[in-house]
Motif scaffolding. Structure first.
Motif, short mmCIF file in Angstrom:
data_model
loop_
_atom_site.label_atom_id
_atom_site.label_comp_id
_atom_site.label_asym_id
_atom_site.label_seq_id
_atom_site.Cartn_x
_atom_site.Cartn_y
_atom_site.Cartn_z
N ARG A 152 0.84 -1.20 0.00
CA ARG A 152 0.00 0.00 0.00
C ARG A 152 0.88 1.25 0.00
NH1 ARG A 152 -3.02 -3.27 -1.45
NH2 ARG A 152 -5.15 -3.64 -0.79
N ASP A 153 2.06 1.11 0.59
CA ASP A 153 3.02 2.21 0.57
C ASP A 153 4.01 1.95 -0.57
OD1 ASP A 153 2.49 3.99 2.98
OD2 ASP A 153 2.57 2.01 3.93
N LEU A 154 3.83 2.66 -1.68
CA LEU A 154 4.73 2.50 -2.82
C LEU A 154 6.03 3.23 -2.54
CD1 LEU A 154 2.19 3.10 -5.72
CD2 LEU A 154 2.71 0.99 -4.52
N MET A 155 7.13 2.63 -2.94
CA MET A 155 8.45 3.21 -2.70
C MET A 155 8.92 3.95 -3.94
SD MET A 155 11.75 1.21 -1.22
CE MET A 155 13.29 2.03 -0.90
N MET A 156 9.66 5.03 -3.75
CA MET A 156 10.13 5.83 -4.89
C MET A 156 10.92 4.97 -5.86
SD MET A 156 13.31 8.07 -3.37
CE MET A 156 14.75 7.31 -2.62
N PHE A 157 10.64 5.14 -7.16
CA PHE A 157 11.34 4.40 -8.19
C PHE A 157 12.81 4.81 -8.25
CE2 PHE A 157 7.20 3.24 -9.05
CZ PHE A 157 7.02 2.47 -10.18
N GLY A 158 13.10 6.01 -7.72
CA GLY A 158 14.47 6.50 -7.74
C GLY A 158 15.44 5.65 -6.95
N ALA A 159 14.93 4.79 -6.07
CA ALA A 159 15.81 3.92 -5.29
C ALA A 159 16.36 2.78 -6.13
CB ALA A 159 15.07 3.36 -4.08
N GLU B 275 17.22 4.00 -20.12
CA GLU B 275 18.05 2.88 -20.58
C GLU B 275 18.21 1.85 -19.45
OE1 GLU B 275 21.71 4.44 -22.00
OE2 GLU B 275 20.77 5.70 -23.53
N VAL B 276 18.13 0.60 -19.82
CA VAL B 276 18.23 -0.48 -18.84
C VAL B 276 19.57 -0.45 -18.12
CG1 VAL B 276 18.32 -3.00 -18.59
CG2 VAL B 276 16.62 -1.98 -20.09
N ARG B 277 20.60 0.03 -18.77
CA ARG B 277 21.91 0.05 -18.12
C ARG B 277 21.93 0.95 -16.88
NH1 ARG B 277 25.80 3.66 -22.15
NH2 ARG B 277 24.59 5.60 -22.05
N ASN B 278 20.92 1.82 -16.76
CA ASN B 278 20.83 2.71 -15.60
C ASN B 278 20.04 2.09 -14.45
OD1 ASN B 278 22.34 4.96 -16.47
ND2 ASN B 278 20.66 5.55 -17.81
N HIS B 279 19.64 0.84 -14.59
CA HIS B 279 19.00 0.14 -13.48
C HIS B 279 20.08 -0.22 -12.47
CE1 HIS B 279 15.32 -1.38 -16.01
NE2 HIS B 279 15.38 -0.06 -15.91
N GLN B 280 20.11 0.52 -11.36
CA GLN B 280 21.12 0.33 -10.33
C GLN B 280 20.51 0.66 -8.96
OE1 GLN B 280 24.21 -0.73 -10.98
NE2 GLN B 280 24.12 -0.58 -13.23
N PRO B 281 20.99 0.05 -7.91
CA PRO B 281 20.50 0.43 -6.56
C PRO B 281 21.05 1.79 -6.16
CG PRO B 281 22.29 -1.15 -6.38
CD PRO B 281 21.98 -1.05 -7.84
N MET B 282 20.24 2.55 -5.44
CA MET B 282 20.65 3.88 -4.97
C MET B 282 20.62 3.92 -3.45
SD MET B 282 21.40 6.08 -7.43
CE MET B 282 22.31 4.77 -8.25
#
Length: 251
Positions: free
Chosen positions: A149-156, A170-177
């Motif tokens: 119910r609590d959605l987390m920021m996609f920026g993470a 771009e998929v290459r930018n899929h990284q943990p923050m």
């Protein structure tokens, strides 16, 4: 003697029809004023309890993050569109909806981050319930919805460049923050919960938001900065698709 006669006459007279109608009218007016006010008071009280519950969710997420030196829960494969996680309830109930299979897609993380907490020994289930949630909504006899119910920021879950306007994600930018990468902790939303306490236009409702710095408040979309449009992910939503990701701000 005269006073006794007056009192006796007054007791025997009763109410006239006009007086009765006036009394009923006054009561109706008062009820017309009080009932909406009492309804609004109840809604405000319910909203405050929801915000307080979200504070507990944020605290548990913060505990997890602190234990991992500032890194948010992440189970994606960096640089790919895959996010494998063994979601046992979904496997036990294949007819359920909103489940996350072991080879799940990358953007399931903002919805299923709570399960990652549970796997690591934290109370992630807080993100799936609350004062406004029907306690019977995920009993075995009903379809199983795994979304928080609590959605987390996609920026993470992606680098800031993934969320630039005018840039093709771009998929290459899929990284943990990590938490310490957030540029404006008091202005960057971390969790958002839709306001289902009230009815009304979705963008005008004041939704529940907890920010990276830990403070929570209710905000409507028109009081926050719009997110970027990510057609393959979600619509332009504050908190979720904030421009420049963890380097951006929502207010």
């Amino acid at each position: 003697m005269a006073s006794r006669t007056f009192l006796r006459d007054l007791r025997g007279r009763g109410f006239t029809l006009l007086e009765l109608l006036v009394s009923i009218g006054v009561i109706a007016i008062l009820l017309g004023i009080l009932i909406p006010t009492l309804r609004e008071v109840r809604l405000i009280a319910k909203e405050r309890t929801v915000l307080a519950h979200q504070r507990q969710v944020h605290a548990e997420l913060q505990r997890y993050t602190t234990d991992r030196r500032g890194w948010y829960p992440y189970y994606g494969v960096p640089g790919t569109a895959l996010a494998p996680i063994e979601y046992t309830p979904r496997l036990d109930n294949p007819q359920g909806i909103g489940g996350f299979d072991p080879d799940g897609t990358y953007w399931g993380q903002p919805l299923a981050w709570w399960w990652k907490l549970i796997l690591d020994g934290y109370d992630g289930a807080l993100a799936r319930n609350g004062p406004e949630v029907d306690p019977e909504w995920d009993v075995p006899a009903r379809p199983y919805d795994a979304a928080a119910r609590d959605l987390m920021m996609f920026g993470a879950f992606a680098t800031p460049w993934f969320f630039e306007h005018g840039r093709t994600p771009e998929v290459r930018n899929h990284q943990p923050m990590p938490e310490h990468a957030v540029a404006f902790p008091g202005a960057k939303g971390l969790l958002i919960r839709w306001n289902t306490v009230r009815k009304g236009e979705f963008n005008k409702l004041k939704h529940f938001v907890h920010f990276v710095d830990g403070h929570g408040e209710q905000r409507s979309f028109d009081t926050m900065l719009p997110g970027v449009d990510l057609p393959s992910v979600i619509w332009e939503a504050p908190v979720l698709t904030t421009e420049n990701g963890v380097l951006g701000r929502d207010i």
